[in-house]
Design a protein around this motif. Sequence first.
Motif, PDB file in Angstrom:
ATOM      1  N   PHE A 159       0.823  -1.208   0.000  1.00 39.44           N
ATOM      2  CA  PHE A 159       0.000   0.000   0.000  1.00 39.44           C
ATOM      3  C   PHE A 159       0.863   1.265   0.000  1.00 39.44           C
ATOM      4  CE2 PHE A 159      -3.745  -2.547   1.163  1.00 39.44           C
ATOM      5  CZ  PHE A 159      -4.754  -1.840   0.524  1.00 39.44           C
ATOM      6  N   VAL A 160       1.823   1.320   0.929  1.00 42.06           N
ATOM      7  CA  VAL A 160       2.640   2.529   1.065  1.00 42.06           C
ATOM      8  C   VAL A 160       3.427   2.793  -0.214  1.00 42.06           C
ATOM      9  CG1 VAL A 160       4.607   3.541   2.267  1.00 42.06           C
ATOM     10  CG2 VAL A 160       2.785   2.424   3.572  1.00 42.06           C
ATOM     11  N   THR A 161       3.964   1.744  -0.805  1.00 38.46           N
ATOM     12  CA  THR A 161       4.760   1.908  -2.031  1.00 38.46           C
ATOM     13  C   THR A 161       3.905   2.466  -3.169  1.00 38.46           C
ATOM     14  OG1 THR A 161       6.106  -0.004  -1.370  1.00 38.46           O
ATOM     15  CG2 THR A 161       6.278   0.739  -3.658  1.00 38.46           C
ATOM     16  N   GLU A 207      -1.134  11.799  -8.848  1.00 39.74           N
ATOM     17  CA  GLU A 207      -2.453  11.145  -8.809  1.00 39.74           C
ATOM     18  C   GLU A 207      -2.957  11.193  -7.370  1.00 39.74           C
ATOM     19  OE1 GLU A 207      -4.255   9.709 -11.326  1.00 39.74           O
ATOM     20  OE2 GLU A 207      -2.810  10.526 -12.740  1.00 39.74           O
ATOM     21  N   ASN A 208      -3.152  12.411  -6.844  1.00 35.02           N
ATOM     22  CA  ASN A 208      -3.431  12.591  -5.421  1.00 35.02           C
ATOM     23  C   ASN A 208      -4.758  11.966  -4.989  1.00 35.02           C
ATOM     24  OD1 ASN A 208      -1.061  13.974  -5.447  1.00 35.02           O
ATOM     25  ND2 ASN A 208      -1.971  16.005  -5.302  1.00 35.02           N
ATOM     26  N   ASP A 209      -5.803  12.112  -5.820  1.00 34.52           N
ATOM     27  CA  ASP A 209      -7.116  11.565  -5.456  1.00 34.52           C
ATOM     28  C   ASP A 209      -7.045  10.046  -5.288  1.00 34.52           C
ATOM     29  OD1 ASP A 209      -8.165  14.070  -5.505  1.00 34.52           O
ATOM     30  OD2 ASP A 209      -9.013  13.902  -7.528  1.00 34.52           O
ATOM     31  N   LYS A 210      -6.369   9.397  -6.219  1.00 32.89           N
ATOM     32  CA  LYS A 210      -6.243   7.934  -6.141  1.00 32.89           C
ATOM     33  C   LYS A 210      -5.380   7.537  -4.941  1.00 32.89           C
ATOM     34  CE  LYS A 210      -6.768   7.315 -11.126  1.00 32.89           C
ATOM     35  NZ  LYS A 210      -6.091   6.955 -12.395  1.00 32.89           N
ATOM     36  N   LEU A 244      -6.616   5.167  -1.788  1.00 34.39           N
ATOM     37  CA  LEU A 244      -5.892   3.976  -1.325  1.00 34.39           C
ATOM     38  C   LEU A 244      -5.499   4.104   0.138  1.00 34.39           C
ATOM     39  CD1 LEU A 244      -3.441   2.699  -4.097  1.00 34.39           C
ATOM     40  CD2 LEU A 244      -5.435   1.571  -3.150  1.00 34.39           C
ATOM     41  N   LEU A 245      -5.151   5.316   0.562  1.00 31.07           N
ATOM     42  CA  LEU A 245      -4.784   5.536   1.956  1.00 31.07           C
ATOM     43  C   LEU A 245      -5.957   5.216   2.889  1.00 31.07           C
ATOM     44  CD1 LEU A 245      -2.732   6.523   4.064  1.00 31.07           C
ATOM     45  CD2 LEU A 245      -3.540   8.853   3.648  1.00 31.07           C
ATOM     46  N   HIS A 246      -7.157   5.671   2.503  1.00 32.06           N
ATOM     47  CA  HIS A 246      -8.350   5.373   3.299  1.00 32.06           C
ATOM     48  C   HIS A 246      -8.631   3.862   3.320  1.00 32.06           C
ATOM     49  CE1 HIS A 246      -9.399   9.456   4.179  1.00 32.06           C
ATOM     50  NE2 HIS A 246      -9.473   9.807   2.896  1.00 32.06           N
ATOM     51  N   GLU A 247      -8.426   3.223   2.168  1.00 29.01           N
ATOM     52  CA  GLU A 247      -8.634   1.769   2.104  1.00 29.01           C
ATOM     53  C   GLU A 247      -7.638   1.038   2.999  1.00 29.01           C
ATOM     54  OE1 GLU A 247      -8.547  -1.884  -1.132  1.00 29.01           O
ATOM     55  OE2 GLU A 247      -8.778   0.169  -1.874  1.00 29.01           O
ATOM     56  N   ILE A 273      -6.220   2.213   5.731  1.00 28.85           N
ATOM     57  CA  ILE A 273      -6.616   2.410   7.143  1.00 28.85           C
ATOM     58  C   ILE A 273      -7.809   1.520   7.489  1.00 28.85           C
ATOM     59  CG2 ILE A 273      -7.544   4.089   8.786  1.00 28.85           C
ATOM     60  CD1 ILE A 273      -5.906   6.231   7.202  1.00 28.85           C
ATOM     61  N   ALA A 274      -8.774   1.440   6.537  1.00 28.44           N
ATOM     62  CA  ALA A 274      -9.963   0.620   6.762  1.00 28.44           C
ATOM     63  C   ALA A 274      -9.597  -0.840   6.976  1.00 28.44           C
ATOM     64  CB  ALA A 274     -10.927   0.767   5.596  1.00 28.44           C
ATOM     65  N   ARG A 275      -8.499  -1.275   6.377  1.00 30.63           N
ATOM     66  CA  ARG A 275      -8.058  -2.663   6.532  1.00 30.63           C
ATOM     67  C   ARG A 275      -7.218  -2.863   7.791  1.00 30.63           C
ATOM     68  NH1 ARG A 275      -6.860  -5.561   0.837  1.00 30.63           N
ATOM     69  NH2 ARG A 275      -8.407  -4.518  -0.452  1.00 30.63           N
ATOM     70  N   GLY A 276      -6.992  -1.790   8.510  1.00 30.19           N
ATOM     71  CA  GLY A 276      -6.207  -1.906   9.729  1.00 30.19           C
ATOM     72  C   GLY A 276      -4.710  -1.964   9.498  1.00 30.19           C
ATOM     73  N   LEU A 277      -4.278  -1.581   8.289  1.00 23.05           N
ATOM     74  CA  LEU A 277      -2.845  -1.576   7.972  1.00 23.05           C
ATOM     75  C   LEU A 277      -2.311  -0.180   8.238  1.00 23.05           C
ATOM     76  CD1 LEU A 277      -3.024  -3.575   4.614  1.00 23.05           C
ATOM     77  CD2 LEU A 277      -2.308  -4.429   6.846  1.00 23.05           C
ATOM     78  N   LEU A 278      -1.946   0.108   9.466  1.00 23.85           N
ATOM     79  CA  LEU A 278      -1.530   1.472   9.855  1.00 23.85           C
ATOM     80  C   LEU A 278      -0.032   1.634   9.636  1.00 23.85           C
ATOM     81  CD1 LEU A 278      -3.650   1.740  13.115  1.00 23.85           C
ATOM     82  CD2 LEU A 278      -4.253   2.458  10.793  1.00 23.85           C
TER      83      LEU A 278
END
Length: 451
Positions: A422-424, A434-437, A441-444, A446-451
Motif C-alpha cells: 500500500f505505502v509503495t 495522482e493525489n485523489d487515487k 488507497l490511503l483510506h482503504e 486504514i480501513a483494513r487496519g494496515l496502519l
Amino acid sequence: MLTTMSLFRPTLFVSTIPSFLLRFCHSHSHSHSHIDDAVSSFLHMLHLHPAPPIIKFNKILGSLVKMKHYPTALSLSQQLQFQGEITPDIFTLNIFINCYCHMCQTSFAFSVLGNILKRGYHPDAITFTTLIKGMCLNGEVRKALNFHDDVVAKGFQLDHVGYGTLINGLCKVGETTAALQLLRRIEDHTAARPDVVTYTTIIDSMCKNKLVNDAFDLYHEMIVKGVSPNVFTYNALVYGFCVAGQLRKAVGLFSVMKMENVKPDVYTFSTLIDGLCKEGNVKQAENVLALMIKEGVKLNFVIYNTLMDGYCLINEMSEAEYLFKSMARGGVTPDVQSYSIMINGFCKAKMVGEALNLFKEMHCKKLVPNTVTYSCLIDGLCKAGRISNVWELVGEMHDRGHSESLMSKMEDNGCIPDAVTFVTIISALFEKNENDKAEKLLHEMIARGLL
C-alpha cells in the motif's frame, strides 16, 4: 404484450422495402461474385415467359439467407411480388419471416404471418419455430413463450426443433425453471419429443447455475427415456462438477464417456485439467494430459495456461517454465494470460528478476499487459523492495487506464497486499500527481487496519 387475436389478425404483407435495405443490398451484393450470380439468376428468371416455378426462386432466396444476406433476399422478394403470374408459397413466406427476424424486425415478420393466413396457407412448424427464434434473438423470450401458448391453444403444433429453440432461449436468459417446465410438458408428445440437444441445453444451464445435482438427475432421466448423451452433455456435467468442487464425480463421468464410446474433445480435457489443477492435484492432471495426447487431441493455449497455473499454484516453477517454453515448440503462441500466469508465479516464488524479464519480453513481442499482469508484478516488486520499478509501472498503468482496480485484481490472483504494498503504491501515485487515487488507497489501507 401481443394478444392472441393480434398475433393472428390477417394483415397486408409489407410490400415497400425501406430504402436503407436497398442501399445495403447494392453496397454488399457487388462485393462477392456468388452474390452477384444469385441476384443475376433471380432477375433473369423474373423476365422469363412463362415464369419458372416458385421453387426455383425459393432456392435462390434460401441460398442468400444461408449467406446471411437478408436485405438482399428481401429486396429481391419485393420484385417477385410485382410479377402477377408468380405466387409466393408457404416456403417463400417462411423465408421472408426468417429475414425479418434476423434483422430484428419481428413486427414485419408477424405481418408475413398474417399474410400466410390471409392467403389460406397453413403455417407449419418452420413458420412458428422461425418466429420464436426471432423473438428470442431480440430478447423477447417471455413473449415467445406466450406466443407458443397461443399457437398450441389454436390447435397448431411445434416440432422438437421449435421446442428446442424456445427452451434454448429460456435458458440463455436464466429461465431454467421455465425451460424445465416446458420440457415436462412435451416429454411424452411423439411429434415434439425432446432430443439430446434439448436435454443438454437444460443440463448445461443447470450446471452454469450451480445446480449440478439437478442436472445429473436429468442426465439419468434422459438415459431412461432412451436419449443417449453426447459429448456436449458430458462436457456440461464435467464442468458443473468441477466448479462445484466434486472432482471425483467429474473424473467418474470422464470414465463413463470412454465406456459409452463418447470421445472426449479438447473442451472435456481442458475442463477436467483445470478443475484438477485448481485443487492442487497437478499429478492427476498430468495423467489426463497424457491420455489427451494419446487420443490425438491437440493441445491449445488453454491447456498450456491451465497446467502452468497449476504448477505455479504448487510452487513448481521449473515445471511451469518448461511448459511455457514448450508452447512455441508445440505451435502455440503464448498470449497475455500465459505471461501473466508466469509473472504471477515468479513473483509469489520471490523470483522477481525472472518476472521482470518476462514483462520486458512482452513489450518486445508487442503484447499489451493487462491489470492482472501489472497487479501481480507490482505486488512482487513492492515486497522485494524494488521501489523505482514500482513507480515506473504505476505510471505505465495510469497511461493505459488500468490503475483503478489494482488492489482488487491483486486479491483475485492470490496476492494479498500488505502495508508495504500500500505505502509503495501510494507514494508512487503521489509522485505521479495522482493525489485523489493516492488518498483513496490511503483510506482503504486504514480501513483494513494496515496502519
